[in-house]
Scaffold this motif. Structure first.
Motif, mmCIF file in Angstrom:
data_model
loop_
_atom_site.group_PDB
_atom_site.id
_atom_site.type_symbol
_atom_site.label_atom_id
_atom_site.label_comp_id
_atom_site.label_asym_id
_atom_site.label_seq_id
_atom_site.Cartn_x
_atom_site.Cartn_y
_atom_site.Cartn_z
ATOM 1 N N ASP A 116 -1.822 -5.232 -5.641
ATOM 2 C CA ASP A 116 -0.451 -5.303 -6.141
ATOM 3 C C ASP A 116 -0.382 -4.930 -7.618
ATOM 4 O OD1 ASP A 116 1.045 -8.054 -4.214
ATOM 5 O OD2 ASP A 116 0.570 -5.977 -3.738
ATOM 6 N N VAL A 117 -1.334 -5.453 -8.404
ATOM 7 C CA VAL A 117 -1.335 -5.135 -9.830
ATOM 8 C C VAL A 117 -1.478 -3.629 -10.035
ATOM 9 C CG1 VAL A 117 -2.651 -5.357 -11.959
ATOM 10 C CG2 VAL A 117 -2.244 -7.369 -10.552
ATOM 11 N N LEU A 118 -2.411 -3.038 -9.304
ATOM 12 C CA LEU A 118 -2.666 -1.606 -9.485
ATOM 13 C C LEU A 118 -1.501 -0.749 -9.006
ATOM 14 C CD1 LEU A 118 -6.432 -1.524 -8.495
ATOM 15 C CD2 LEU A 118 -5.463 -1.109 -10.747
ATOM 16 N N ARG A 119 -0.724 -1.274 -8.068
ATOM 17 C CA ARG A 119 0.430 -0.506 -7.604
ATOM 18 C C ARG A 119 1.633 -0.683 -8.520
ATOM 19 N NH1 ARG A 119 1.372 -1.248 -1.263
ATOM 20 N NH2 ARG A 119 3.341 -0.403 -1.978
ATOM 21 N N SER A 124 5.661 -3.243 0.404
ATOM 22 C CA SER A 124 4.503 -3.434 1.264
ATOM 23 C C SER A 124 4.948 -3.931 2.625
ATOM 24 C CB SER A 124 3.564 -4.442 0.605
ATOM 25 O OG SER A 124 2.297 -4.341 1.163
ATOM 26 N N GLU A 161 6.863 -1.108 4.495
ATOM 27 C CA GLU A 161 5.989 -0.027 4.948
ATOM 28 C C GLU A 161 5.206 -0.444 6.181
ATOM 29 O OE1 GLU A 161 3.633 0.890 1.588
ATOM 30 O OE2 GLU A 161 5.132 2.175 0.666
ATOM 31 N N ASN A 162 4.728 -1.676 6.148
ATOM 32 C CA ASN A 162 3.975 -2.150 7.306
ATOM 33 C C ASN A 162 4.834 -2.163 8.552
ATOM 34 O OD1 ASN A 162 1.425 -2.504 6.385
ATOM 35 N ND2 ASN A 162 1.722 -4.593 5.710
ATOM 36 N N VAL A 178 7.048 -4.082 -5.376
ATOM 37 C CA VAL A 178 5.812 -3.708 -4.677
ATOM 38 C C VAL A 178 5.617 -4.565 -3.428
ATOM 39 C CG1 VAL A 178 3.295 -3.695 -4.836
ATOM 40 C CG2 VAL A 178 4.649 -2.833 -6.725
ATOM 41 N N ARG A 179 5.857 -5.850 -3.574
ATOM 42 C CA ARG A 179 5.693 -6.762 -2.423
ATOM 43 C C ARG A 179 6.662 -6.407 -1.310
ATOM 44 N NH1 ARG A 179 2.721 -8.692 0.111
ATOM 45 N NH2 ARG A 179 1.228 -7.320 -0.889
ATOM 46 N N LEU A 210 10.336 3.166 -7.340
ATOM 47 C CA LEU A 210 9.278 2.452 -8.056
ATOM 48 C C LEU A 210 8.484 3.420 -8.924
ATOM 49 C CD1 LEU A 210 7.497 -0.079 -8.497
ATOM 50 C CD2 LEU A 210 6.314 0.511 -6.402
ATOM 51 N N PHE A 263 4.199 -5.608 -14.888
ATOM 52 C CA PHE A 263 3.854 -6.277 -13.645
ATOM 53 C C PHE A 263 4.987 -7.187 -13.189
ATOM 54 C CE2 PHE A 263 1.194 -7.582 -10.345
ATOM 55 C CZ PHE A 263 1.252 -8.959 -10.215
ATOM 56 N N LYS A 270 7.829 3.612 -13.122
ATOM 57 C CA LYS A 270 6.494 3.718 -13.722
ATOM 58 C C LYS A 270 6.384 4.985 -14.559
ATOM 59 C CE LYS A 270 4.065 2.920 -9.866
ATOM 60 N NZ LYS A 270 2.779 2.852 -9.149
ATOM 61 N N TRP A 330 6.419 -6.011 -9.745
ATOM 62 C CA TRP A 330 5.693 -6.630 -8.630
ATOM 63 C C TRP A 330 6.583 -7.028 -7.455
ATOM 64 C CZ3 TRP A 330 5.103 -11.904 -6.939
ATOM 65 C CH2 TRP A 330 4.085 -12.075 -6.010
ATOM 66 N N GLU A 333 -3.785 0.069 1.036
ATOM 67 C CA GLU A 333 -2.563 -0.331 1.722
ATOM 68 C C GLU A 333 -2.265 0.580 2.905
ATOM 69 O OE1 GLU A 333 0.039 -3.004 1.121
ATOM 70 O OE2 GLU A 333 -2.044 -3.561 0.749
ATOM 71 N N ILE A 361 -5.409 -8.563 -2.237
ATOM 72 C CA ILE A 361 -3.985 -8.232 -2.237
ATOM 73 C C ILE A 361 -3.430 -8.318 -3.653
ATOM 74 C CG2 ILE A 361 -1.706 -8.985 -1.462
ATOM 75 C CD1 ILE A 361 -3.037 -9.855 1.146
ATOM 76 N N PHE A 362 -3.888 -9.313 -4.415
ATOM 77 C CA PHE A 362 -3.399 -9.448 -5.778
ATOM 78 C C PHE A 362 -3.790 -8.238 -6.623
ATOM 79 C CE2 PHE A 362 -1.767 -11.381 -9.442
ATOM 80 C CZ PHE A 362 -2.668 -11.221 -10.479
#
Lengths: 243, 220, 226
Positions: C69-72, B210, B213-214, B206-207, B157, B199, B161, B203, C114, C65-66
């Motif tokens: 997410d945008v910043l990531r 997340s 990772e959790n 990213v989701r 990722l 985005f 970027k 995105w 996060e 969370i939104f």
């Protein structure tokens, strides 16, 4: 002689673990190695397929000098099967995959031949119906039996067992010992490091007692268990009898 | 405000060049990621050699390229190489700079992954006669990658970027095209659209990350 | 001149270096200022958000969370450019320094949130239950029992992520911040000689290699067992 290990010394840094061990094993013999922890039993076993490099001495298995630099150790290891205390099955493959990996990559067998041989090996340990399961889906006893199948699939000349049942719940031990008995009956040469004294009495040809890096005494199970000659052997035997 | 940041006319006009920029972004990513992974794998495998003469230069190399900001490395190559008589152009400089940088990161991740595989696995494999390279390829590496997949994906990722830095050396990726359009129209809409495209592209990853990772942190 | 001498004269020109090293030094000061500001504000706000998230207010959490997410998902440079070139259209004109600081701090905030959140949720429920059953309030439990344990888990990923983001200070050069790269770039164009770049590179190494080495130490010391 399938196994001819002579004058084995092994140092781990300053620690002198093997202090001059000779071990000769004839074809079809089952040799049982016992001793207190730290006596060097596992190290001795691991020297027999060069997982440990002896500091000095010689190891000749089935006529192959394992310590010679020119020996193709990978081909030699096909003739030596090893079963580990913690099974060490590959978690990312099925039971059949575990058994056939070496058949395909080292022995170079084509896929269908390897699978047939693999299934036969699994059949021998009574787990043919688990061929498609992953290690995570197997009980401890089943996993260890798959590990045995993985080793025997290559048709080794000698099998080495490093505390094969020590990590198992008591009720699962029997299934693994049954497989080991069957192997012995089919004429496999076996060297077993273990605490399963009942098995030793029933199946071993020779019991070797090790302590502090040396073989103290060896003889038939009856001799060692009923009438040990050395004081240290007597002490160890009486200690384990108490359990 | 809508007219400033979401000017429909400008959006329509800028759309084609932004799309071309996106194409370059994807092309660059598709080049750098495999290269970086390959470089990282080599570094991770080299790290297994015990010799002092290999380990220390290796650690120095990895720390160097993790300490050195990628943009600086890029400018360095872009502005400096011509003085040495080497003309590489935007794409080449970006590819090399990112390969060096991400290779070091991927290398560390893969090294940690390989270390996380229990030694008994390799012992079992060797005991059945598999060679060192076969053991690595069929037994250790698959488990290593599985263990560090979240980190690998996270780094990937980052690489995508990172392509935005290409805009600084006039490589016509997405951000560069957006800034061109913005300076031509004196309107920030193209940049907003570019941000939306980034985005939309990233995105989902990213989701997914997340969630992975959790799960990994909870298991540890 | 021999090839070697020509190389030295080009890339390590003594005259150019002597002229521009003070600028590079100034650049180092700006880089450090920027980095320190980003780290403090980013980590603090990230922690704050993670703590707020524990309150469990649904609409707030969804918004959070939104935003995270945008910043990531956005490249930091895009955020810097958005702030610097975009905001003036609504009459907010941030300086390059502020735009870079804001962008990097926001990105660090998102990643830190996060990581902190993952750490907090990784602490076993049993810890909460034990603490609450001895009469500790929600706040006391969070701050006294859960957070200390969570922090231990968060330090390795937080360290590497923070270091990666502080290297982004170099991006400030794109919006005319006179940090190291910015100073080095102008010096190169003014002198038609790349030596200032070598100096700039050295400046970055001087600043960041100790940071990376320290980070390596921190990561191994706090590495959790799998």
């Amino acid at each position: 002689m399938i196994v001819e290990a002579r004058g084995l010394h092994k140092h781990f840094g300053a620690l002198h673990v093997l202090k001059g061990v000779d071990l000769l094993v004839a074809e079809r013999e089952l040799v049982f190695v016992i001793g207190p922890s730290g006596s060097g039993k596992s190290t001795l076993l691991r020297c027999l397929n060069r997982l440990e490099e002896p500091t000095s001495g010689s190891v000749v298995i089935d006529g192959i000098d394992l310590l010679d630099r020119r020996t193709d150790i990978n081909r030699a290891r096909q003739r030596i099967g090893m079963v580990f205390q913690s099974f060490n099955l590959y978690p990312h493959m099925t039971a059949l995959g575990n058994v056939t990996l070496a058949l395909r990559k080292v022995a170079g067998k084509p896929r269908d031949e390897a699978e047939a041989l693999g299934l036969a090996a699994l059949d021998r340990v009574g787990l043919r119906d688990r061929a498609g399961h992953t290690p995570g889906q197997l009980s401890g006893g089943q996993a260890q039996r798959v590990a045995i199948a993985r080793a025997i699939a290559l048709e080794p000349r000698v099998m080495l067992f490093d505390e094969p049942t020590s990590a198992l719940d008591p009720e699962l031990v029997g299934s693994v010992l049954a497989v080991m008995r069957e192997l012995r009956e089919s004429g496999m040469t076996m060297v077993v490091v273990s605490h399963e004294m009942g098995f030793a009495r029933a199946a071993a040809d020779r019991v070797v007692f090790m302590d502090d890096g040396l073989i103290v005494e060896q003889g038939s199970p009856g001799a060692i268990f009923e009438a040990p000659l050395h004081a240290r052997t007597q002490a160890f035997i009486s200690q384990i009898q108490r359990h | 405000m809508l007219d400033t940041f979401f000017n429909v006319e400008i959006m329509r006009a800028a759309w084609p060049i932004l799309l071309a920029g996106l194409g370059n972004t994807l092309l660059l990513s598709a080049t750098v990621v495999p290269l970086g992974l390959a470089g990282g794998l080599i570094l991770a495998l080299l790290a297994r050699i015990r010799s002092r003469w290999v380990r220390w230069p290796l650690i120095a190399w990895v720390d160097f390229f993790r300490a050195f900001p990628p943009l600086v490395l890029l400018i360095f190559l872009y502005a400096g190489l011509p003085f040495a008589g080497i003309e590489l152009g935007g794409f080449g400089c970006v590819a090399i700079a990112f390969f060096l940088n991400t290779g070091a990161y991927y290398g560390e991740i893969l090294r940690a992954g390989i270390d996380s595989v229990p030694s008994g696995q390799a012992e079992a494999a060797r005991s059945t006669g598999l060679s060192r390279s076969q053991t690595m390829a069929y037994v250790v590496l698959p488990q290593a990658v599985r263990n560090v997949l979240p980190d690998l994906m996270s780094n990937t990722l980052e690489v995508v970027k990172l392509t935005a830095l290409g805009s600084v050396v006039a490589m016509p990726e997405l951000l560069f095209q957006a800034r061109q359009a913005q300076s031509l129209t004196y309107n920030p809409t193209p940049i907003v659209v570019a941000a939306l495209i980034y985005f939309a592209l990233l995105w989902p990853l990213v989701r997914l990350l997340s969630r992975l990772e959790n799960r990994a942190l909870r298991a540890g | 001149m021999t090839g070697w001498e020509r190389f030295l004269d080009t890339f390590f020109n003594a005259r150019v270096l002597a002229k521009y090293w003070p600028d590079i030094l100034l650049g180092m000061v700006v880089t450090v200022e920027l980095a320190v500001l980003v780290v403090i504000t980013g980590l603090a706000s990230g922690l704050m958000l993670a703590l707020l998230r524990t309150l469990g207010v649904r609409p707030f959490n969804w918004l959070l969370i939104f935003v995270v997410d945008v910043l990531r998902a956005l490249p930091p440079l895009v955020i810097i450019v958005l702030i610097y070139f975009g905001l003036p259209s609504v009459n907010i004109v941030p300086s390059g320094f502020v735009a870079t600081w804001a962008a990097l701090a926001l990105v660090l905030m998102a990643f830190a949130e996060e990581i902190f959140w993952a750490g907090i949720t990784a602490v076993p429920r049993g810890q909460w239950e034990a603490a609450r059953s001895t009469g500790l309030s929600f706040g006391q439990t969070l701050l006294g029992v859960v957070l200390p344990q969570a922090l231990r888990l968060t330090i390795p990923p937080l360290t590497s992520r923070t270091i990666a983001i502080t290297k982004g200070t170099a991006l400030g050069s794109v919006v005319a911040v006179s940090e190291i790269l910015g100073q080095a770039s102008s010096a190169v164009s003014n002198s038609y000689n790349p030596s200032p770049l070598m100096l700039g590179a050295a400046a970055y190494l001087v600043l960041f290699i100790p940071v990376v080495v320290a980070g390596r130490w921190v990561e191994t010391r706090f590495a959790w067992k799998r």
